[in-house]
Write a protein that holds these residues in place. Structure first.
Motif: not given
Length: 234
Positions: A29-31, A67-68, A115-118, A124-126
């Motif tokens: 939800f934040s992203v 960024i991604a 770091v990698g998965d979250v 990536d979602l952003f």
């Protein structure tokens, strides 16, 4: 969140599921909210209906892609470095099982996984979410162009100026992707509260019970989002 999930698992399966799913929802939800807010602010500053005005939104998409890229690559490098280091020191040199609390490098390994998965997945979602809305805005401009051509038979070189001079509200075309994103966000909030289980589950049916709870939230959120999109877009 990991400690709270482990503590909740000692009480009930539902507590562990709700805590873990809600903690993951914070990132999602934040992203999504930050992406939507950023696009709304950029479009509010350089508002318009032609590509001369919406090209700044494309720049926002390039920034999201950058960024991604760096977050994903940086997270992947950290993850693999910590994983390889923990395995070399633990399993190879000291014959310690993987992820054993006896190996201090396990902490770095778990941090690398986060770091990698979250962070990497959030980046990536952003990028994907921003890119999808930007693409829909560009398609909306072409839809506006097509609607104006059907309405008036011809379109000036800058169809944004043409639409402003004629009674056709083209902002509805551009606003629709933002509305659909908002519908999806609110539908996902409702679906988040529906992800829960009743009582405990046996080991044989544990995965089926958890997937059924998550599937319920996804289906409800999808139906609500589609219904709102069809109703307000009709």
């Amino acid at each position: 969140a990991n400690v709270r999930t482990a503590q909740g698992a000692t009480k009930s399966l539902n507590d562990a599921l709700r805590i873990s799913f809600a903690s993951g929802g914070v990132m999602g939800f934040s992203v999504v909210s930050i992406t939507t807010l950023g696009l709304v602010v950029v479009y509010s500053i350089w508002t318009g209906l032609d590509q001369v005005n919406t090209r700044y939104i494309a720049g926002f998409g390039f920034g999201a892609s950058s960024i991604a890229l760096f977050a994903r690559v940086g997270g992947g490098v950290y993850t693999k470095a910590a994983d390889v280091g923990a395995d070399l020191v633990g399993k190879v040199e000291n014959n310690i099982p993987e992820d054993s609390p006896k190996n201090p490098a396990t902490i770095a390994d778990n941090v690398g996984d986060n770091v990698g998965d979250v962070a990497g997945m959030g980046a990536d979602l952003f990028e994907s979410f921003a890119g999808s809305i930007i693409a829909c805005i560009q398609l909306a401009e072409e839809g506006l162009h097509f609607a104006a051509e059907l309405e008036y038979g011809h379109v000036d070189e800058s169809y944004g100026e043409y639409i402003n001079a004629n009674p056709l509200d083209g902002y509805h075309f551009v606003a629709l992707p933002f509305w659909i994103a908002g519908f999806g966000t609110f539908a996902s909030i409702i679906g988040l509260f529906l992800v829960k289980t009743n009582g405990q589950a046996s080991k044989e049916h544990l995965q089926e019970t958890l997937l059924s709870a998550i599937r319920r939230g996804i289906i409800v959120a999808t139906v609500l989002c589609v219904a709102c999109g069809v109703f307000f877009g009709w």
